[in-house]
Design a protein around this motif. Structure first.
Motif, mmCIF file in Angstrom:
data_model
loop_
_atom_site.group_PDB
_atom_site.id
_atom_site.type_symbol
_atom_site.label_atom_id
_atom_site.label_comp_id
_atom_site.label_asym_id
_atom_site.label_seq_id
_atom_site.Cartn_x
_atom_site.Cartn_y
_atom_site.Cartn_z
ATOM 1 N N SER A 256 9.815 2.367 -0.113
ATOM 2 C CA SER A 256 11.050 3.130 0.101
ATOM 3 C C SER A 256 11.470 3.123 1.557
ATOM 4 C CB SER A 256 10.866 4.575 -0.393
ATOM 5 O OG SER A 256 10.037 5.333 0.486
ATOM 6 N N LEU A 257 10.511 2.948 2.477
ATOM 7 C CA LEU A 257 10.838 2.903 3.903
ATOM 8 C C LEU A 257 10.582 1.528 4.509
ATOM 9 C CD1 LEU A 257 9.685 6.360 5.331
ATOM 10 C CD2 LEU A 257 11.983 5.582 4.752
ATOM 11 N N GLY A 258 10.268 0.559 3.676
ATOM 12 C CA GLY A 258 10.113 -0.804 4.181
ATOM 13 C C GLY A 258 8.831 -1.059 4.938
ATOM 14 N N TRP A 259 7.761 -0.337 4.604
ATOM 15 C CA TRP A 259 6.462 -0.587 5.254
ATOM 16 C C TRP A 259 5.796 -1.767 4.555
ATOM 17 C CZ3 TRP A 259 6.274 1.577 9.702
ATOM 18 C CH2 TRP A 259 6.689 2.893 9.923
ATOM 19 N N GLU A 260 6.092 -2.971 4.995
ATOM 20 C CA GLU A 260 5.647 -4.178 4.299
ATOM 21 C C GLU A 260 4.133 -4.354 4.337
ATOM 22 O OE1 GLU A 260 7.794 -7.499 5.781
ATOM 23 O OE2 GLU A 260 9.747 -6.719 5.160
ATOM 24 N N LYS A 261 3.498 -4.071 5.470
ATOM 25 C CA LYS A 261 2.047 -4.239 5.587
ATOM 26 C C LYS A 261 1.324 -3.284 4.653
ATOM 27 C CE LYS A 261 -1.648 -4.554 9.041
ATOM 28 N NZ LYS A 261 -1.964 -4.464 10.503
ATOM 29 N N VAL A 262 1.781 -2.039 4.611
ATOM 30 C CA VAL A 262 1.181 -1.050 3.717
ATOM 31 C C VAL A 262 1.422 -1.428 2.272
ATOM 32 C CG1 VAL A 262 1.244 1.362 2.985
ATOM 33 C CG2 VAL A 262 1.374 0.793 5.420
ATOM 34 N N ALA A 263 2.624 -1.873 1.943
ATOM 35 C CA ALA A 263 2.935 -2.272 0.574
ATOM 36 C C ALA A 263 2.045 -3.434 0.135
ATOM 37 C CB ALA A 263 4.409 -2.662 0.470
ATOM 38 N N ALA A 264 1.784 -4.370 1.033
ATOM 39 C CA ALA A 264 0.922 -5.502 0.693
ATOM 40 C C ALA A 264 -0.504 -5.050 0.393
ATOM 41 C CB ALA A 264 0.919 -6.517 1.838
ATOM 42 N N LEU A 265 -1.013 -4.095 1.164
ATOM 43 C CA LEU A 265 -2.351 -3.568 0.921
ATOM 44 C C LEU A 265 -2.429 -2.909 -0.452
ATOM 45 C CD1 LEU A 265 -3.113 -1.890 4.380
ATOM 46 C CD2 LEU A 265 -4.331 -3.843 3.389
ATOM 47 N N LEU A 266 -1.413 -2.148 -0.798
ATOM 48 C CA LEU A 266 -1.412 -1.429 -2.075
ATOM 49 C C LEU A 266 -1.194 -2.391 -3.243
ATOM 50 C CD1 LEU A 266 0.713 1.583 -0.840
ATOM 51 C CD2 LEU A 266 -1.659 1.724 -1.673
ATOM 52 N N ALA A 267 -0.301 -3.362 -3.065
ATOM 53 C CA ALA A 267 -0.028 -4.312 -4.144
ATOM 54 C C ALA A 267 -1.268 -5.161 -4.464
ATOM 55 C CB ALA A 267 1.129 -5.222 -3.752
ATOM 56 N N ALA A 268 -2.071 -5.431 -3.457
ATOM 57 C CA ALA A 268 -3.284 -6.221 -3.655
ATOM 58 C C ALA A 268 -4.304 -5.498 -4.509
ATOM 59 C CB ALA A 268 -3.905 -6.573 -2.303
ATOM 60 N N ARG A 269 -4.172 -4.167 -4.618
ATOM 61 C CA ARG A 269 -5.101 -3.386 -5.434
ATOM 62 C C ARG A 269 -4.598 -3.189 -6.852
ATOM 63 N NH1 ARG A 269 -10.004 -1.532 -2.783
ATOM 64 N NH2 ARG A 269 -9.747 -2.315 -0.677
#
Length: 269
Positions: A256-269
């Motif tokens: 929702s805020l465009g935190w791409e690095k955080v989103a990648a960590l979560l998507a990998a799980r």
């Protein structure tokens, strides 16, 4: 319009430069929210203030933009954000509106805010529309404006977005202008990772406890964009699929805020 002391500065929403300033403020709001999130965890407060600006009206605004007396742009303090809506308490006393007053609570979609700013040791970060107005003032008027606020807004052509660490581990004032520090981790997130791992071993309930909205620690850190903290929580067993009472997952909040690095960590799980 922003207001300092009793002077009113008109805010013309039809002005292309003002429209761009508002757009830039919304696009960089994540850095405001990240700093506010850290402030909530500090034992000793570091922020002088933190507020967002949005429009208020007694009714439907007339055509012609926000420079007509139907609309006032005013600041909200005690800001909260849930991934969709910004809420807070009205700091200003309106000049002409009758339906709102200082101390009222308000809730707006993120897309309706027009500016944000916070201060550290008297130095202002953000303030896109304020700095546009300051850039159009003469030196004496600008000094008067800044003195009324009691803050250092700096060069109106250079918007400070986020603090950066110095070699001693403290915070310097980072100048980023139009370039957003997308790859920069907040220094507190990196510095506290080891301490957090120890705390999680001593108290695993930190991974599952929720607030009255159903938010876990992982939800909060995902929205704040703290990649090092999110990584630590995931490694300790935090549930990346946990949903808040209104159905938001950590991944949705990060995106929702465009935190791409955080989103990648979560998507990998």
């Amino acid at each position: 319009m922003s207001k300092s002391s009793s002077k009113v500065f008109m805010f013309d929403n039809n002005d292309p430069e003002m429209q761009q300033a508002c757009e830039n403020a919304r696009a960089s709001f994540r850095y405001f929210w990240r700093e506010v999130s850290w402030e909530r965890r500090r034992i000793i407060p570091a922020l002088d203030m933190a507020c967002v600006k949005t429009a208020f009206s007694d009714g439907e605004p007339e055509a012609g933009g926000t420079d007509n007396p139907e609309v006032e742009q005013m600041w909200l303090g005690d800001v909260d954000f849930d991934g969709e809506f910004v809420s807070g308490v009205l700091l200003n006393s309106p000049n002409w509106l009758k339906s709102v007053k200082a101390g009222d609570t308000a809730r707006r979609p993120l897309g309706e805010i027009s500016d944000w700013m916070y201060g550290i040791s008297g130095e202002v970060f953000g303030a896109y529309t304020v700095n546009l107005l300051r850039s159009r003032m003469g030196r004496a008027e600008r000094q008067e404006h800044d003195a009324a606020w009691g803050l250092n807004f700096g060069d109106p052509a250079k918007i400070r977005v986020a603090p950066e660490p110095n070699k001693g581990g403290g915070l310097l004032k980072g100048w980023f202008g139009k370039k957003q520090p997308d790859s920069q981790e907040h220094p507190m997130s990196e510095n506290m990772a080891a301490t957090l791992r120890k705390q999680l071993k001593e108290d695993p309930s930190m991974l599952t406890v929720t607030d009255d909205r159903g938010w876990t620690f992982l939800h909060q850190e995902a929205l704040a964009g703290n990649a090092a903290t999110v990584k630590t929580l995931l490694e300790a067993g935090a549930d990346p699929k946990a949903a808040t009472h209104d159905g938001k997952t950590p991944l949705q909040l990060a995106r929702s805020l465009g935190w791409e690095k955080v989103a990648a960590l979560l998507a990998a799980r």
